[in-house]
Design an enzyme around this catalytic site. Sequence first.
Site, PDB file in Angstrom:
ATOM      1  N   THR A 163       6.039   0.579   2.356  1.00 41.32           N
ATOM      2  CA  THR A 163       7.084   1.302   3.071  1.00 41.32           C
ATOM      3  C   THR A 163       6.409   2.346   3.941  1.00 41.32           C
ATOM      4  O   THR A 163       5.814   3.308   3.436  1.00 41.32           O
ATOM      5  CB  THR A 163       8.053   1.979   2.087  1.00 41.32           C
ATOM      6  OG1 THR A 163       8.741   0.969   1.363  1.00 41.32           O
ATOM      7  CG2 THR A 163       9.086   2.821   2.828  1.00 41.32           C
TER       8      THR A 163
ATOM      9  N   LEU B   8       0.822  -1.209   0.000  1.00 37.62           N
ATOM     10  CA  LEU B   8       0.000   0.000   0.000  1.00 37.62           C
ATOM     11  C   LEU B   8       0.855   1.258   0.000  1.00 37.62           C
ATOM     12  O   LEU B   8       2.035   1.213   0.356  1.00 37.62           O
ATOM     13  CB  LEU B   8      -0.915  -0.042   1.230  1.00 37.62           C
ATOM     14  CG  LEU B   8      -1.822  -1.292   1.267  1.00 37.62           C
ATOM     15  CD1 LEU B   8      -2.299  -1.580   2.674  1.00 37.62           C
ATOM     16  CD2 LEU B   8      -2.997  -1.123   0.311  1.00 37.62           C
TER      17      LEU B   8
ATOM     18  N   LYS C  46      14.926  -0.544   5.400  1.00 40.51           N
ATOM     19  CA  LYS C  46      14.549   0.105   4.142  1.00 40.51           C
ATOM     20  C   LYS C  46      14.782   1.618   4.199  1.00 40.51           C
ATOM     21  O   LYS C  46      15.377   2.223   3.308  1.00 40.51           O
ATOM     22  CB  LYS C  46      13.064  -0.178   3.867  1.00 40.51           C
ATOM     23  CG  LYS C  46      12.423   0.658   2.766  1.00 40.51           C
ATOM     24  CD  LYS C  46      12.819   0.209   1.372  1.00 40.51           C
ATOM     25  CE  LYS C  46      12.249   1.120   0.285  1.00 40.51           C
ATOM     26  NZ  LYS C  46      10.829   0.945   0.039  1.00 40.51           N
TER      27      LYS C  46
END
Lengths: 329, 329, 329, 329
Positions: free
Chosen positions: C127, C96, C202
Amino acid sequence: MAAVLRGSRYLVGRCSKNVDFVFVSTRSMASKTPVGFIGLGNMGNPMAKNLLKNGYPIIATDVFPESCKEVQELGAQIVDNPADVADKVDRIITMLPSSPNVVDVYTGPNGILKKVKKGSLLIDSSTIDPSVSKDMAGAAEKMGAVFMDAPVSGGVGAASSAKLTFMVGGAEEEFTAAKELLSCMGANVVYCGQVGTGQAAKICNNMLLAIGMIGTSETMNLGIRLGLDPKLLAKILNMSSGRCWSSDTYNPVPGVMEGVPSGNNYQGGFGTQLMAKDLGLAQNTATNTKSPVPLGSLAHQIYRMMCARGYANKDFSSVFQFLREEDSQ
Amino acid sequence: MAAVLRGSRYLVGRCSKNVDFVFVSTRSMASKTPVGFIGLGNMGNPMAKNLLKNGYPIIATDVFPESCKEVQELGAQIVDNPADVADKVDRIITMLPSSPNVVDVYTGPNGILKKVKKGSLLIDSSTIDPSVSKDMAGAAEKMGAVFMDAPVSGGVGAASSAKLTFMVGGAEEEFTAAKELLSCMGANVVYCGQVGTGQAAKICNNMLLAIGMIGTSETMNLGIRLGLDPKLLAKILNMSSGRCWSSDTYNPVPGVMEGVPSGNNYQGGFGTQLMAKDLGLAQNTATNTKSPVPLGSLAHQIYRMMCARGYANKDFSSVFQFLREEDSQ
Amino acid sequence: MAAVLRGSRYLVGRCSKNVDFVFVSTRSMASKTPVGFIGLGNMGNPMAKNLLKNGYPIIATDVFPESCKEVQELGAQIVDNPADVADKVDRIITMLPSSPNVVDVYTGPNGILKKVKKGSLLIDSSTIDPSVSKDMAGAAEKMGAVFMDAPVSGGVGAASSAKLTFMVGGAEEEFTAAKELLSCMGANVVYCGQVGTGQAAKICNNMLLAIGMIGTSETMNLGIRLGLDPKLLAKILNMSSGRCWSSDTYNPVPGVMEGVPSGNNYQGGFGTQLMAKDLGLAQNTATNTKSPVPLGSLAHQIYRMMCARGYANKDFSSVFQFLREEDSQ
Amino acid sequence: MAAVLRGSRYLVGRCSKNVDFVFVSTRSMASKTPVGFIGLGNMGNPMAKNLLKNGYPIIATDVFPESCKEVQELGAQIVDNPADVADKVDRIITMLPSSPNVVDVYTGPNGILKKVKKGSLLIDSSTIDPSVSKDMAGAAEKMGAVFMDAPVSGGVGAASSAKLTFMVGGAEEEFTAAKELLSCMGANVVYCGQVGTGQAAKICNNMLLAIGMIGTSETMNLGIRLGLDPKLLAKILNMSSGRCWSSDTYNPVPGVMEGVPSGNNYQGGFGTQLMAKDLGLAQNTATNTKSPVPLGSLAHQIYRMMCARGYANKDFSSVFQFLREEDSQ
């Protein structure tokens, strides 16, 4: 309905500051309806006292019971939790350290909104994220209550002497009611617009303040290295376009001005970690609204680095000291 | 010796601004000794005119002959190069774009120092690196002349109306003599200390100015995004600790104030590339003196990026526009 | 209990990539249990297709019905909302755009957690802020389900060719089960630690990437101005300590490398506004954990300024172009 | 004429590194013409020794006589000043701390150019402003000599083991002659272009290095605060787009890698104040060429602040420690 329930407060008159104190105080002692106060820390404590001085009975609470003693001795009634405050009054002021505390005090299991009366006026003077203020306003509205954000500028000294500035966001038709209480605790009460704009004004001011303070410190340090006398440099800046509050009212260089933290080894004043917190809020709102704030962002990082290097509890003007070459070198 | 050679100027009295103009003008026309003026650009031209108005005969030169026409028509004598100016007068004012021009005008093959008279007073009003000012002072001293740096704040308008501020560095005993001339062109003449401190003061002021301007622009933009009315936000800042010259005198947001470049599509005022130049000087002096200037440095980079993106000739308050979301997005 | 309910998936074997495709595909078509997939945008669509290719029946949904068509034609079953997905499967992958979408898909009125089966494995590849991942994990745990965060690096191309890298946070004993699915969509599946550490990895990577890209762009631009050939400069950096991914693999200067966005007018690749979003997340987590990130913070601001100046949809290596002098000047 | 005068050196063959050492050494001892070496500091000393090892007689000088002892004991002839060196040889290498030293050694009262032979090859391995290199080249050319800039990357260790990288700027036809000498002291000798481009390449590399190091330190610190294991985070970055020399070869976090300064309390390596000096050069060249370097500029400021806070002599990777929260907090 709200107007009726809360109507009584319109009868009690404005804050008595500009009128003969004994007379009004006596009268208002008799007639004023109680006000709730939640959060009796360094700022909340003197604020609550100023409400008492102005004749408002206070019903208060704090997570640290010992924080309540002083106002209790002055006549405030202490209850267990925010819900209990809300159960007894229809006007509440909250003064809390940060967003999560505000969320908990309003919407937690023992929060204000568990027992809030319809039509209550809830004024939050904490400095928090404007989006949290909006959330609280929405939650209050569902319960039939009115929430306004009213963060302050000015420190403990201004809180004690009722010289705070309140920046108020919320429904304009409620501003008069809010001002009645806030003007007992502050010298300026400014209406800023819809809910959250009080926080926005506070955050914007403090971001520009931080930029001005670091900029003044860099500039003074550079000038001194280039052979300028610091008092003379400050004088030149202050008559020129470099002038700012940090250069003319709160100069960070020891010896340039009297009565400011730079003259007292950066004790007192507004702590570096408090400034870092406000800059964090500014950064969050800037990120959320996709607004570029390059200097505000770097100012945040510099105050963050200072916290990491032992300056957390010094006045934020100690950035002059942080940037300056160590004596030993 | 210097005193004797240059002594005559002490007899001619101060700048006539505060006295009846016609009388003094006539008298001084007769008695004032000529002054050299090198550099008749946008700033130098009105400055030289103000000296003429005050009764000083002018002997001038410029690398662009057409720049000389206007003052020539007003009575100035034009010569070929700086050396020829120095051959005829014992007081010279220089107003040049940058350090290399100053080096050339003073020490080049046809420079002032080739023919300077012993005891001459050389006043440089260019904004340059303070270390170059010191070099020029050293070179002048070897020839028996006195060099002072006297950069200005205020733009073309202030130059025309003799409202400039001069920040003067050099031997204190020469300040009175310098002030006599400078006060014909400016409203404030401030003694800053040894040679180079005039430049230092100028550079410091403009660095803090740039920081304040970008900071104000970020802050106003953020506040607007958060729902604040820009005029109201400016008012709040200006009564609080965020106040600075850029917020209260030269606000960068169109519509907040009258009579400033933000109200005129950022035309006029002080160009972005001129600010970038001054910030480059500030950066150089900071690097040379190992002084940390984190915000000053970032301000420099932002004005540099603006020059790369087409803002070179707009007023430096156009940083508000640069940071703002484009309308088309 | 969880192990039993979800046990079936341990029988179906690993992703078939390294084995004879037809045979395994047939076999697994018959035996694999369905997987839920929520969010069929630019990334989710090819990811879901790779699951289908590997023999997993898919039950999917998206707020935009048209996004579902492609996978529907390939055999996926489309349902109305996340709750309906959760009702039918015990493994769900979500992909999403941002934190609020994740909160809604998991905890909203038609969210996964309304009908989640006990023991379900919920893998979020969005993320988002690591603190939101932790919140979702806590909410899932209350329902007896397991939540893992597994954001990806690599863009649409890597998603199509199953070359993504997954960074996975969550209970270590569930990692094998997650890896079974993720390795159908990516070349690397890395276990990072407790819930939220996948996001942390990330975010950290992308922050350093942004710093390296802007740094490389500044450096290449400066070198070119100083007379260096860009290819030669890149070669020197890449054999020296200035080497980084942005200099040796994704060089931002047109003509230095083939097959990168700088050679294609900065089309394709990873958009500036996506980088700005990730840097906003990095900034938020840094602010929340009081970690100084001066360069990361400035990188965020630079990408934010670029978005304001029309670069939102160009590849993030276009910062080289943003910093460079305009041709017309 | 230059070719004739300097021609002899073309006869002596290349550096002997790849050939049997005893034989070549003997032969070259007999045939090689002497080389001048000026500046025998931490770097110059091992460099001069490597020339001696390769059979070049050395005629050397240094402002500090004690710095000459070691090479004198190994057979170098020590003379009083640079002019005396220039009087005796036609190839000279200089290795000096900063621009003013270079200016003095070349153009001062006892400088090389006072007695330089026509056709001499002058190689400056100092790291200085490229514009000073150009000035020196111009001055040398007037005397009929050739100047090349050849700054190094690699520290004292690389100097001792002849593993330096030389980045060489100057006339391409002289590169072979320069390489003959430089390859005795380094593993890589790279031709960069016209005079000054060697410095440009060095400065560019170190600016990007500093950005990468600070970026890596911020990122590792943030990741650790978010719960990631530092070794794992480094591994993830190094397989992803965050990879850079500072993350994969010189990681700043203690314990992540062996044999780097972070594992030795940031002793040894490349000092913070040396990095600050190189970033100052980068800043100066960027300012002079009007190139925006926002991250390079902030990196400079951060290293400058570190110098002011006691980190001057620690390895530049100690920025990790600078950014990290103090243990006592």
